[in-house]
Design a protein around this motif. Structure first.
Motif, PDB file in Angstrom:
ATOM      1  N   PHE A   1       0.829  -1.205   0.000  1.00 35.26           N
ATOM      2  CA  PHE A   1       0.000   0.000   0.000  1.00 35.26           C
ATOM      3  C   PHE A   1       0.868   1.261   0.000  1.00 35.26           C
ATOM      4  CE2 PHE A   1      -2.389   3.369   2.181  1.00 35.26           C
ATOM      5  CZ  PHE A   1      -3.495   3.439   1.344  1.00 35.26           C
ATOM      6  N   LYS A   2       1.973   1.215   0.738  1.00 34.29           N
ATOM      7  CA  LYS A   2       2.856   2.378   0.805  1.00 34.29           C
ATOM      8  C   LYS A   2       3.470   2.697  -0.561  1.00 34.29           C
ATOM      9  CE  LYS A   2       4.090   1.731   5.687  1.00 34.29           C
ATOM     10  NZ  LYS A   2       5.181   1.424   6.640  1.00 34.29           N
ATOM     11  N   GLN A   3       3.694   1.664  -1.366  1.00 32.14           N
ATOM     12  CA  GLN A   3       4.289   1.873  -2.685  1.00 32.14           C
ATOM     13  C   GLN A   3       3.270   2.259  -3.752  1.00 32.14           C
ATOM     14  OE1 GLN A   3       7.535   1.949  -3.472  1.00 32.14           O
ATOM     15  NE2 GLN A   3       7.935   1.703  -1.276  1.00 32.14           N
ATOM     16  N   LEU A   4       1.977   2.249  -3.369  1.00 34.52           N
ATOM     17  CA  LEU A   4       0.938   2.535  -4.356  1.00 34.52           C
ATOM     18  C   LEU A   4       1.073   3.923  -4.991  1.00 34.52           C
ATOM     19  CD1 LEU A   4      -1.601   1.617  -5.829  1.00 34.52           C
ATOM     20  CD2 LEU A   4      -2.958   2.466  -3.894  1.00 34.52           C
ATOM     21  N   PRO A   5       1.301   4.999  -4.206  1.00 34.36           N
ATOM     22  CA  PRO A   5       1.468   6.317  -4.850  1.00 34.36           C
ATOM     23  C   PRO A   5       2.620   6.335  -5.851  1.00 34.36           C
ATOM     24  CG  PRO A   5       1.121   6.582  -2.498  1.00 34.36           C
ATOM     25  CD  PRO A   5       1.330   5.108  -2.727  1.00 34.36           C
ATOM     26  N   VAL A   6       3.723   5.648  -5.496  1.00 36.36           N
ATOM     27  CA  VAL A   6       4.860   5.604  -6.418  1.00 36.36           C
ATOM     28  C   VAL A   6       4.481   4.866  -7.700  1.00 36.36           C
ATOM     29  CG1 VAL A   6       7.229   4.782  -6.730  1.00 36.36           C
ATOM     30  CG2 VAL A   6       6.500   5.701  -4.511  1.00 36.36           C
ATOM     31  N   ALA A   7       3.777   3.746  -7.533  1.00 41.71           N
ATOM     32  CA  ALA A   7       3.357   2.970  -8.704  1.00 41.71           C
ATOM     33  C   ALA A   7       2.424   3.787  -9.597  1.00 41.71           C
ATOM     34  CB  ALA A   7       2.672   1.679  -8.260  1.00 41.71           C
ATOM     35  N   LEU A   8       1.517   4.542  -8.946  1.00 41.31           N
ATOM     36  CA  LEU A   8       0.599   5.378  -9.722  1.00 41.31           C
ATOM     37  C   LEU A   8       1.353   6.487 -10.448  1.00 41.31           C
ATOM     38  CD1 LEU A   8      -2.347   5.680  -7.168  1.00 41.31           C
ATOM     39  CD2 LEU A   8      -2.353   4.382  -9.311  1.00 41.31           C
ATOM     40  N   ASP A   9       2.310   7.110  -9.756  1.00 42.03           N
ATOM     41  CA  ASP A   9       3.102   8.176 -10.389  1.00 42.03           C
ATOM     42  C   ASP A   9       3.927   7.628 -11.544  1.00 42.03           C
ATOM     43  OD1 ASP A   9       2.136  10.166  -8.772  1.00 42.03           O
ATOM     44  OD2 ASP A   9       3.778  10.054  -7.316  1.00 42.03           O
ATOM     45  N   ASN A  10       4.510   6.441 -11.335  1.00 38.93           N
ATOM     46  CA  ASN A  10       5.291   5.819 -12.414  1.00 38.93           C
ATOM     47  C   ASN A  10       4.422   5.542 -13.630  1.00 38.93           C
ATOM     48  OD1 ASN A  10       7.616   5.881 -10.893  1.00 38.93           O
ATOM     49  ND2 ASN A  10       7.416   3.774 -10.152  1.00 38.93           N
ATOM     50  N   MET A  11       3.214   5.036 -13.365  1.00 46.42           N
ATOM     51  CA  MET A  11       2.318   4.738 -14.487  1.00 46.42           C
ATOM     52  C   MET A  11       1.885   6.022 -15.185  1.00 46.42           C
ATOM     53  SD  MET A  11       0.967   2.509 -16.364  1.00 46.42           S
ATOM     54  CE  MET A  11       1.274   1.018 -15.398  1.00 46.42           C
ATOM     55  N   ARG A  12       1.642   7.076 -14.389  1.00 43.25           N
ATOM     56  CA  ARG A  12       1.291   8.363 -14.995  1.00 43.25           C
ATOM     57  C   ARG A  12       2.440   8.881 -15.855  1.00 43.25           C
ATOM     58  NH1 ARG A  12       0.321  12.277 -10.608  1.00 43.25           N
ATOM     59  NH2 ARG A  12      -0.247  13.686 -12.310  1.00 43.25           N
ATOM     60  N   SER A  13       3.663   8.681 -15.365  1.00 46.63           N
ATOM     61  CA  SER A  13       4.835   9.114 -16.138  1.00 46.63           C
ATOM     62  C   SER A  13       4.928   8.345 -17.442  1.00 46.63           C
ATOM     63  CB  SER A  13       6.113   8.917 -15.322  1.00 46.63           C
ATOM     64  OG  SER A  13       6.102   9.722 -14.167  1.00 46.63           O
ATOM     65  N   ARG A  14       4.691   7.039 -17.370  1.00 43.12           N
ATOM     66  CA  ARG A  14       4.721   6.222 -18.584  1.00 43.12           C
ATOM     67  C   ARG A  14       3.641   6.657 -19.570  1.00 43.12           C
ATOM     68  NH1 ARG A  14       4.444   0.073 -17.100  1.00 43.12           N
ATOM     69  NH2 ARG A  14       4.491  -0.036 -19.381  1.00 43.12           N
ATOM     70  N   LEU A  15       2.456   6.978 -19.011  1.00 42.67           N
ATOM     71  CA  LEU A  15       1.376   7.440 -19.877  1.00 42.67           C
ATOM     72  C   LEU A  15       1.722   8.783 -20.509  1.00 42.67           C
ATOM     73  CD1 LEU A  15      -1.698   6.469 -17.666  1.00 42.67           C
ATOM     74  CD2 LEU A  15      -1.075   5.456 -19.879  1.00 42.67           C
ATOM     75  N   ASP A  16       2.356   9.667 -19.696  1.00 40.85           N
ATOM     76  CA  ASP A  16       2.785  10.955 -20.245  1.00 40.85           C
ATOM     77  C   ASP A  16       3.810  10.757 -21.358  1.00 40.85           C
ATOM     78  OD1 ASP A  16       1.152  12.472 -18.641  1.00 40.85           O
ATOM     79  OD2 ASP A  16       2.661  12.810 -17.084  1.00 40.85           O
ATOM     80  N   GLU A  17       4.766   9.841 -21.116  1.00 41.44           N
ATOM     81  CA  GLU A  17       5.782   9.569 -22.134  1.00 41.44           C
ATOM     82  C   GLU A  17       5.140   9.031 -23.409  1.00 41.44           C
ATOM     83  OE1 GLU A  17       8.614   6.924 -20.444  1.00 41.44           O
ATOM     84  OE2 GLU A  17       9.394   8.391 -18.994  1.00 41.44           O
ATOM     85  N   LEU A  18       4.190   8.094 -23.219  1.00 37.28           N
ATOM     86  CA  LEU A  18       3.520   7.523 -24.381  1.00 37.28           C
ATOM     87  C   LEU A  18       2.700   8.571 -25.111  1.00 37.28           C
ATOM     88  CD1 LEU A  18       2.773   5.099 -26.126  1.00 37.28           C
ATOM     89  CD2 LEU A  18       0.937   4.573 -24.494  1.00 37.28           C
ATOM     90  N   ARG A  19       1.999   9.412 -24.336  1.00 39.92           N
ATOM     91  CA  ARG A  19       1.198  10.465 -24.960  1.00 39.92           C
ATOM     92  C   ARG A  19       2.090  11.437 -25.725  1.00 39.92           C
ATOM     93  NH1 ARG A  19      -1.651  14.585 -21.013  1.00 39.92           N
ATOM     94  NH2 ARG A  19       0.573  15.033 -20.720  1.00 39.92           N
ATOM     95  N   ASN A  20       3.210  11.818 -25.103  1.00 44.63           N
ATOM     96  CA  ASN A  20       4.134  12.737 -25.774  1.00 44.63           C
ATOM     97  C   ASN A  20       4.730  12.099 -27.025  1.00 44.63           C
ATOM     98  OD1 ASN A  20       3.723  14.689 -23.818  1.00 44.63           O
ATOM     99  ND2 ASN A  20       5.444  14.017 -22.555  1.00 44.63           N
ATOM    100  N   ALA A  21       5.058  10.803 -26.903  1.00 44.04           N
ATOM    101  CA  ALA A  21       5.607  10.098 -28.067  1.00 44.04           C
ATOM    102  C   ALA A  21       4.587  10.052 -29.194  1.00 44.04           C
ATOM    103  CB  ALA A  21       6.037   8.689 -27.678  1.00 44.04           C
ATOM    104  N   ARG A  22       3.324   9.788 -28.833  1.00 44.33           N
ATOM    105  CA  ARG A  22       2.285   9.711 -29.863  1.00 44.33           C
ATOM    106  C   ARG A  22       1.987  11.090 -30.442  1.00 44.33           C
ATOM    107  NH1 ARG A  22       2.094   5.831 -32.568  1.00 44.33           N
ATOM    108  NH2 ARG A  22      -0.129   5.855 -33.029  1.00 44.33           N
ATOM    109  N   MET A  23       2.138  12.140 -29.600  1.00 45.60           N
ATOM    110  CA  MET A  23       1.972  13.497 -30.120  1.00 45.60           C
ATOM    111  C   MET A  23       3.089  13.818 -31.118  1.00 45.60           C
ATOM    112  SD  MET A  23       0.787  15.509 -26.642  1.00 45.60           S
ATOM    113  CE  MET A  23       0.798  17.122 -27.408  1.00 45.60           C
TER     114      MET A  23
END
Length: 544
Positions: A124-146
């Motif tokens: 549970f403690k690592q959940l915010p980090v996991a969410l932030d990492n996934m958001r970062s990956r999504l941002d990277e993917l979105r930027n790459a697709r842009m």
């Protein structure tokens, strides 16, 4: 959503129950939803809600698709509090879910029991980090697709410009053809007009001479009239003969007309075209799986350095093992079935004809044939420079020598120097041709770039990427797919045919790739074969 009706312990189950009534222990079907309060409301409670919260937007059942997703602890399907967890289906459930879909499940946990002590767990403690990492990956993917979107738009504009330029060139060609045709017509008309004009003038002159003779004849008198008459008579007869001869010569001359016969090949060819060219959606390949295959044979004294790979038409492969000075023939399962030794370190090789390859070996170029799955030496020619790369196109050999790319005949006669860059070492390392021969791809190890040259040696583009550190091998498939190794980056990249941008990273260290030196793409099997640095294996990537 339709209302689901069933009875459990004499209580009717609704898809959405009124939140306020539930607090009072009543089970009333909800007809409205307030996203700001996150409350489901029946007809009575919505009236009270409007009195207290007149500015809140309330959705009725006509907007039921807007009812869900506002609260983390509310069931998205039914709007009730989440109370259970089905371990069989790994799903969170409200009491309606449990009644409708999980009645027969064996492992149902009560959420308060399941969550007891969970706040202290590392998971549970690592959940915010996991969410932030996934958001970062999504941002990277979105930027790459842009970036891809922008690249597609640029490609569209560039291709549109090419189409218009091609149309302009075609128009110019037709303008030149028209100009030449009109010039030929003008020349022909000038000749015909001169011929007609000369005939008109000749007739006019003869007509005038005869007219004068008639006048002279009418003016004759005196004692010498008979003699003069006879003279005039003879002269008139001579002139009549000349006039008759002239008339006969002009009238018997073949009539000349101007006709135009269109070149029907042009019209037929143009009608046979569907377009001015094909726009191709270039496929970017990805690694699906990989495997190592040993290419070491008995008698090899050193680890294998595979400097060159090419595929034969039957699906076999020929590889150049630098340190063991051996050319090796592999079957379609990548097993070594024959080999032959050549003098000097082997630097590169390329496919020439159906069953023939050329091998660059220090200061020599060797030609080998594959006959009955056996390698046979045919001939060679020597050069005054070191040969570290070799390519072939339409009966011409192209040999690279660290900083220069030369063109040779098949007999070893130097034709010309194609390209030169003496700004560093290995500025012209490996090379490969596009299928149409219009582009030559050259790796520049010194500057970590891939050059694209035209067939005259002019630089069309320079490609550089962080994943192309120390580029080595480069290959082009029969369909024009371009692959290049980044030796120190442990990558194989696919770039576009213009050599201007990366399409994808096909393989990297995470896929098991280390120190790639040579590469060959098989369209028959959609496989990428990569030679490695100082190992006895090649690595075969299955692509999709």
């Amino acid at each position: 959503m339709a209302t689901t009706s069933m009875y459990i312990a004499s209580d009717q189950v609704y898809d959405y129950s009124c939140s306020k009534c539930n607090e009072d222990g009543k089970n009333i079907e909800a007809q409205h939803f307030c996203p700001e309060c996150e409350h489901y409301l029946c007809e009575n409670c919505v009236k009270l809600h409007k009195g207290y919260h007149s500015k809140h937007t309330v959705f009725g059942r006509g907007d039921i698709q807007k009812w869900v997703g506002f609260s983390m602890d509310i069931c998205d399907q039914h709007g009730n509090n989440l109370e259970f967890h089905c371990d069989d289906h790994q799903e969170l459930c409200c009491h309606v879910c449990l009644a409708l879909w999980h009645r027969h499940c064996n492992n149902i946990s009560h959420l308060p029991d399941l969550a007891r002590g969970f706040l202290k767990t590392e998971e549970f403690k690592q959940l915010p980090v996991a969410l932030d990492n996934m958001r970062s990956r999504l941002d990277e993917l979105r930027n790459a697709r842009m970036k891809d979107q922008a690249s597609h738009e640029d490609s569209y504009k560039n291709i549109l410009a090419e189409i218009k330029a091609l149309r302009k060139e075609i128009n110019f060609i037709f303008d030149q053809l028209e100009k030449k045709t009109v010039e030929e017509l003008d020349s022909m008309m000038k000749h015909l007009e001169k011929s007609v004009k000369d005939d008109i003038e000749t007739c006019a002159q003869m007509h005038h001479q005869l007219k004068n003779m008639v006048k002279k004849l009418q003016q004759m008198s005196g004692k010498h009239k008979e003699t003069s008459s006879y003279i005039v008579y003879q002269k008139c007869q001579n002139k009549l003969i000349k006039a008759d001869s002239m008339i006969q010569e002009i009238t018997e001359r073949p009539k000349q007309r101007v006709l135009f016969y269109p070149n029907t090949k042009i019209e037929t060819f143009l009608k046979g075209l569907d377009n001015l060219g094909n726009s191709d959606k270039v496929q970017g390949y990805k690694c699906h799986s990989s495997k190592y295959v040993s290419v070491k044979v008995q008698g090899d004294e050193s680890n294998c350095y595979i400097e060159g790979i090419c595929e034969m038409p039957n699906g076999d492969f020929v590889i150049a093992d630098r340190t063991n000075k051996r050319v090796k023939l592999l079957n379609s399962q990548y097993q070594v079935i024959d080999h032959c030794e050549l003098p000097g370190y082997l630097q590169h090789l390329c496919h020439i004809a159906v069953n023939e390859v050329a091998v660059a070996a220090r200061y020599e170029v060797h030609f080998l044939k594959v006959t009955n799955r056996r390698l046979q030496k045919v001939r060679k020619f020597t050069t005054e420079h070191e040969c570290i790369s070799i390519a072939h196109h339409e009966g011409q050999m192209y040999v690279g020598s660290t900083t220069v790319l030369y063109q040779y005949t098949m007999d070893g006669e130097l034709v010309k120097k194609i390209y030169e860059d003496k700004s560093g070492n290995l500025t012209a390392d490996k090379c490969a041709f596009s299928p149409d021969g219009e582009r030559i791809y050259v790796t520049n190890r010194c500057k970590h770039t891939l050059l694209t040259l035209d067939k005259s040696g002019q630089v069309l583009s320079t490609f550089k990427d962080p994943e192309l550190k120390c580029p080595r091998g480069v290959c082009v498939s029969p369909s024009g797919h371009v692959f290049v190794c980044g030796r120190e980056a442990n990558t194989v990249l696919q770039v576009d045919r213009e050599g201007t941008q990366k399409l994808t990273t096909v393989a990297k260290k995470a896929d098991g790739l280390e120190w790639p030196r040579s590469v060959c793409f098989s369209e028959q099997t959609s496989s990428l074969v990569v030679g490695k640095y100082g190992e006895n294996n090649i690595i075969v990537f299955k692509l999709y």
